[in-house]
Scaffold this motif. Structure first.
Motif, short mmCIF file in Angstrom:
data_model
loop_
_atom_site.label_atom_id
_atom_site.label_comp_id
_atom_site.label_asym_id
_atom_site.label_seq_id
_atom_site.Cartn_x
_atom_site.Cartn_y
_atom_site.Cartn_z
N PHE A 174 2.76 10.75 -9.06
CA PHE A 174 2.70 9.81 -8.89
C PHE A 174 1.03 8.53 -9.48
O PHE A 174 0.59 9.02 -8.36
N THR A 175 0.70 7.91 -10.60
CA THR A 175 -0.20 6.70 -10.50
C THR A 175 0.10 5.10 -10.95
O THR A 175 1.30 5.72 -11.36
N ILE A 176 -0.51 4.54 -10.93
CA ILE A 176 -0.67 3.14 -11.23
C ILE A 176 -1.87 2.72 -11.40
O ILE A 176 -2.53 2.43 -10.33
N ASN A 177 -2.14 2.42 -12.57
CA ASN A 177 -3.06 1.20 -12.36
C ASN A 177 -3.03 -0.37 -12.04
O ASN A 177 -2.42 -1.11 -12.33
N ALA A 178 -2.87 -0.18 -10.64
CA ALA A 178 -2.85 -1.22 -9.98
C ALA A 178 -3.63 -1.38 -8.97
O ALA A 178 -4.56 -0.32 -8.49
N CYS A 179 -3.32 -2.98 -7.44
CA CYS A 179 -4.25 -3.21 -7.17
C CYS A 179 -3.11 -3.09 -5.97
O CYS A 179 -2.17 -3.30 -5.67
N VAL A 180 -3.59 -2.74 -3.84
CA VAL A 180 -2.88 -3.37 -3.23
C VAL A 180 -2.59 -4.58 -2.60
O VAL A 180 -3.78 -4.95 -2.21
N SER A 181 -1.92 -5.47 -3.01
CA SER A 181 -2.04 -6.90 -2.70
C SER A 181 -2.04 -6.80 -1.28
O SER A 181 -1.83 -5.89 -0.39
N LEU A 182 -2.57 -7.97 -0.70
CA LEU A 182 -3.06 -8.33 0.84
C LEU A 182 -2.06 -9.33 1.54
O LEU A 182 -2.38 -9.86 2.16
N THR A 208 -6.13 -7.76 -13.03
CA THR A 208 -4.93 -6.42 -12.78
C THR A 208 -4.29 -7.45 -11.11
O THR A 208 -4.67 -8.26 -10.77
N GLN A 209 -2.77 -6.77 -11.81
CA GLN A 209 -1.73 -6.79 -10.57
C GLN A 209 -1.97 -6.35 -9.86
O GLN A 209 -2.47 -5.44 -9.24
N CYS A 210 -1.49 -7.08 -8.59
CA CYS A 210 -1.75 -6.11 -7.27
C CYS A 210 -0.27 -6.66 -6.17
O CYS A 210 0.59 -7.05 -6.45
N PHE A 211 0.34 -5.18 -6.17
CA PHE A 211 1.50 -4.73 -6.05
C PHE A 211 1.46 -4.82 -4.20
O PHE A 211 0.63 -3.64 -3.11
N PRO A 212 2.34 -5.33 -2.90
CA PRO A 212 2.54 -4.77 -2.32
C PRO A 212 2.73 -3.35 -2.00
O PRO A 212 3.74 -3.28 -2.57
#
Length: 303
Positions: A174-182, A208-212
């Motif tokens: 799986f791939t996702i164009n996002a960043c990991v939330s802090l 860019t959206q950042c998701f936990p």
């Protein structure tokens, strides 16, 4: 400059006023700097770039398909559904990979994958999460396991061009164009756009959206990971603090620590507190195993 000297040679400077002399000296300086030059007897002035051009207001580009979830908590059902349906890309179904170096075995920067493989006793059919996965090949921490041990997983990459390149590799993950939330909430982050066609003073950013991390796993209907490879430019400790350790089980963590401002000791303290045993160093990474799964790995690293 020499032409000006010849013109002025022999003149009686005593007959020149102070203002005239000052003007002549200023002209000589401008000639020397190349700001003023002569062309067929005409004086040409070239205006230097104004320093104010570097103060161009930044331009923020947003994806019109992104929904606003900023501030929404990590287990919000609507957020999870949004990630699952609109943000995650399923593993490739192409028969062949499209790699630049298909003969390579270990793609990681310092051959960490081979050592992690030994720690995991050549485990097959596992699940990885690689944060900041780049183009999916160069310096990949997970490609070895996918190719050699039949793993799958999740590749997280915030940079648009890198993500587009990753999609051409036909990774079985799986791939996702996002960043990991802090934080344990959805956030946004602006990434500078590198474009040689833009003026050097132009500043354009992609929002860019950042998701936990927990949200991403819930979207995959998973709460267990065999390997988490975490490299986020010094924010690794912040990401680790967002994880609800009582709701997730991560067998092995590979955490880059050389840029963490709090120091690697802070990472070791946190991991011990949440039930992990430090296995040792692997170049710039520190490796931790869930203590209750300690018998599933072998210790080969030095402290």
């Amino acid at each position: 400059m020499e032409k000006l000297r010849r013109r002025l040679r022999g003149r009686r400077f005593s007959s020149l006023s102070g203002k005239t002399l000052t003007a002549l000296l200023l002209l000589a300086g401008l000639l020397a700097l190349g700001v003023v030059h002569t062309d067929s007897g005409r004086e040409i002035r070239e205006a230097p770039e104004s320093p104010q051009t570097t103060n161009v207001a930044p331009v923020i580009i947003e994806n019109p398909n992104d929904r606003d979830f900023e501030g929404v908590v990590d287990d919000d059902p609507e957020l999870i559904s949004y990630i699952r349906q609109l943000k995650l890309h399923p593993p490739s179904t192409h028969e062949k990979y499209h790699l630049q170096d298909p003969q390579k075995i270990d793609y990681s920067r310092y051959m960490q994958s081979a050592k992690i493989d030994k720690i995991l006793k050549n485990m097959t059919s596992g699940f990885f999460v690689e944060v900041n996965a780049g183009d999916g090949e160069y310096k990949s921490q997970s490609l070895f396991f996918e190719l050699q041990r039949n793993w799958t997983g999740l590749l997280v990459e915030p940079d648009g061009p890198h993500f587009a390149e990753m999609k051409t590799k036909n990774r079985r993950a799986f791939t996702i164009n996002a960043c990991v939330s802090l934080s344990p909430k959805c956030t946004n982050k602006n990434f500078a756009i590198q474009n040689k066609t833009h003026h050097r003073s132009a500043r354009k950013f992609m929002r860019t959206q950042c998701f936990p991390l927990y949200s991403l796993l819930l979207a995959l209907n998973r709460t267990t990971i065999d390997l988490l490879s975490l490299s986020v430019g010094g924010d690794e400790l912040k990401v680790l603090r967002t994880i609800p350790w009582d709701k997730m089980q991560i067998r092995l963590l590979e955490v880059q620590v050389d840029d963490i401002p709090e120091g690697e000791e802070a990472v070791e303290e946190l991991m011990a507190k949440v039930g992990y045993t430090y296995l040792g160093r692997c170049w710039v990474d520190r490796v931790f195993v869930r203590t209750e799964l300690l018998d599933t790995v072998q210790r080969i690293l030095t402290y």
